[in-house]
Structure formats: C-alpha cells, structure tokens
Write a protein that holds these residues in place. Structure first.
Motif, PDB file in Angstrom:
ATOM      1  N   PRO A  52     -41.962 -13.650   4.328  1.00  0.00           N
ATOM      2  CA  PRO A  52     -41.913 -13.142   2.956  1.00  0.00           C
ATOM      3  C   PRO A  52     -43.264 -13.121   2.276  1.00  0.00           C
ATOM      4  N   GLY A  53     -43.386 -12.235   1.336  1.00  0.00           N
ATOM      5  CA  GLY A  53     -44.587 -12.153   0.519  1.00  0.00           C
ATOM      6  C   GLY A  53     -44.285 -11.330  -0.703  1.00  0.00           C
ATOM      7  N   THR A  54     -44.958 -11.563  -1.780  1.00  0.00           N
ATOM      8  CA  THR A  54     -44.643 -10.860  -3.014  1.00  0.00           C
ATOM      9  C   THR A  54     -45.687  -9.822  -3.384  1.00  0.00           C
ATOM     10  N   THR A  55     -46.709  -9.658  -2.570  1.00  0.00           N
ATOM     11  CA  THR A  55     -47.783  -8.748  -2.948  1.00  0.00           C
ATOM     12  C   THR A  55     -47.870  -7.537  -2.032  1.00  0.00           C
ATOM     13  N   SER A  72     -34.320  -2.588  11.093  1.00  0.00           N
ATOM     14  CA  SER A  72     -32.871  -2.751  11.010  1.00  0.00           C
ATOM     15  C   SER A  72     -32.369  -3.986  11.743  1.00  0.00           C
ATOM     16  N   ASP A  73     -33.193  -4.534  12.662  1.00  0.00           N
ATOM     17  CA  ASP A  73     -32.756  -5.703  13.426  1.00  0.00           C
ATOM     18  C   ASP A  73     -33.423  -6.992  12.950  1.00  0.00           C
ATOM     19  N   GLN A  74     -34.090  -6.933  11.789  1.00  0.00           N
ATOM     20  CA  GLN A  74     -34.734  -8.123  11.265  1.00  0.00           C
ATOM     21  C   GLN A  74     -33.766  -8.940  10.401  1.00  0.00           C
ATOM     22  N   VAL A  75     -33.870 -10.264  10.533  1.00  0.00           N
ATOM     23  CA  VAL A  75     -33.097 -11.170   9.688  1.00  0.00           C
ATOM     24  C   VAL A  75     -33.927 -11.494   8.448  1.00  0.00           C
ATOM     25  N   ASP A  86     -35.605 -14.690  -0.025  1.00  0.00           N
ATOM     26  CA  ASP A  86     -36.844 -13.961   0.254  1.00  0.00           C
ATOM     27  C   ASP A  86     -36.714 -12.492  -0.136  1.00  0.00           C
ATOM     28  N   LEU A  87     -35.538 -11.928   0.120  1.00  0.00           N
ATOM     29  CA  LEU A  87     -35.299 -10.529  -0.231  1.00  0.00           C
ATOM     30  C   LEU A  87     -35.503 -10.298  -1.728  1.00  0.00           C
ATOM     31  N   ALA A  88     -35.101 -11.280  -2.520  1.00  0.00           N
ATOM     32  CA  ALA A  88     -35.224 -11.159  -3.971  1.00  0.00           C
ATOM     33  C   ALA A  88     -36.674 -11.076  -4.435  1.00  0.00           C
ATOM     34  N   LYS A  89     -37.622 -11.527  -3.608  1.00  0.00           N
ATOM     35  CA  LYS A  89     -39.032 -11.559  -3.994  1.00  0.00           C
ATOM     36  C   LYS A  89     -39.834 -10.373  -3.455  1.00  0.00           C
TER      37      LYS A  89
END
Length: 210
Positions: free
Chosen positions: A14-17, A24-27, A32-35
C-alpha cells in the motif's frame, strides 16, 4: 496452513501517494484499499455530464437499435478523449471499415482527431493504444469471456464496446455483458441515457447528443 504458490497470493504494497494499479489476481486488504489513489479523468460537455469522473482504465458499453446513432455517439466520444486528454485511440470499425460510409460520418461530425480506424479485429494492436473501441461485439464475434481476457491482457487499456440491440430494444448478448463493464449507455433517437454507471458524479437523465 498449506503453502500457496503463484500470483493469486500476491499482496498489494500500500501507498497513498501513487496511482494504484491492481491486477485481478492480487489480494488487497480493505484498510489498504481505503488509502489508495485511483486515477480518474473528467470529460467536458455532454459526455462528462452523462458519465461523471471515469476511473482509468474504464470499460463502457454503448448499445442501441439500428440507425439510432450508437456508432456516431461512439465516434464523438472517441474524438473528445483525443482532444481533451491526448489519448491514443483505436476504433475497430468492423461493421463499416475505413471506407466511404465511415468517411461520410467523420466529415459530417467534423472529426479531425488522429483516431486510428481499422476494420479487422486484431488484439495484437491494442497494446499501443490508451482506449480501444470495438464496433461491434456481434460482427467481431467476441464473447464476454474473451473480453474478460482482453481486460487482463491489457490492464492499462480502456475499452468501449458497441452492442447491437434486440427487436425489443434490449442489448444483444444478454446480462453477462452488463456485469463486466463499468457503465452502460443506451442510445435511442440520437439521445443517450446511462442505464448503469459505477463512476461518481454521473447523470441518469436522457441527454440529446447530436
């Protein structure tokens, strides 16, 4: 816990910048998705009012009955993407090809953008383009499963598919097509209505396009 292998267990760092590009096959963990930052574009004018902010890549279906203007609307949208965002666009004109009827349409609409037009459906060319229009899914005989594979094969390419309509006005190909696109634009009497739209700030009103 059994050991797993392969890409199905890849986790997103994850990263926000940065702009997120998720395979499609990534978990991805929900927190993290929210950021994450996902790239969007805005289109001025009538298409912007209809669609709202488009996530990149985007997948849109345009459908309508014969002679109601679905190909004309698709070409106008392609023209706006080139003029406003400098996108490299390929238009697979499988029904008409780069022939006299297509020339008449381009001239009538006043399109002067460098939109690539080709008659043959050739996915080998798609990698060089930002957006690919497929007109139509019926004449190219592409199935919804093949389209899902195209999305995986070209994860950075947006697709706009043009579908013909049944006699009752519904889209040909059934509901499976509806579930693998972000938005569905219905063309009737030269006007457009969004029947499905996952993009923010879109409109549900019917808008006269030309």
């Amino acid at each position: 816990m059994p050991k797993s292998s392969g890409s199905q267990n890849r986790a997103f760092n994850p990263g926000t910048t940065r702009t997120a590009v998720i395979a499609s096959d990534q978990v991805v963990l929900a927190n993290d998705l929210a950021k994450m930052n996902f790239k969007t574009i805005s289109v001025r004018g009538k298409f912007g009012k209809l669609l709202g902010k488009l996530y990149i890549p985007f997948y849109i279906m345009i459908y309508g009955s014969r002679f109601h203007g679905k190909s004309t609307v698709a070409l106008m949208f392609a023209d706006e993407l080139v003029k406003q965002h400098g996108y490299k666009v390929l238009y697979v004109a499988n029904e008409e090809g780069a022939k006299g009827t297509m020339q008449e349409k381009v001239v009538r609409l006043g399109i002067n953008s460098p939109i690539g037009i080709i008659e043959d459906y050739n996915p080998k060319l798609f990698r060089d383009y930002d957006v690919v229009f497929i007109d139509s899914t019926q004449t190219t005989d592409i199935s919804h499963e093949e389209f899902k594979e195209l999305k995986k094969q070209f994860p950075n390419t947006s697709f706009v598919i043009i579908n013909q309509a049944n006699r009752d006005g519904s889209s040909k190909g059934g509901t499976k097509w509806e579930h693998i696109v972000d938005a569905i634009m219905h063309i009737e009497n030269q006007s457009a209505t969004m029947e499905k739209n996952r993009f923010p700030e879109g409109s549900t009103e019917t808008i006269k396009i030309f």
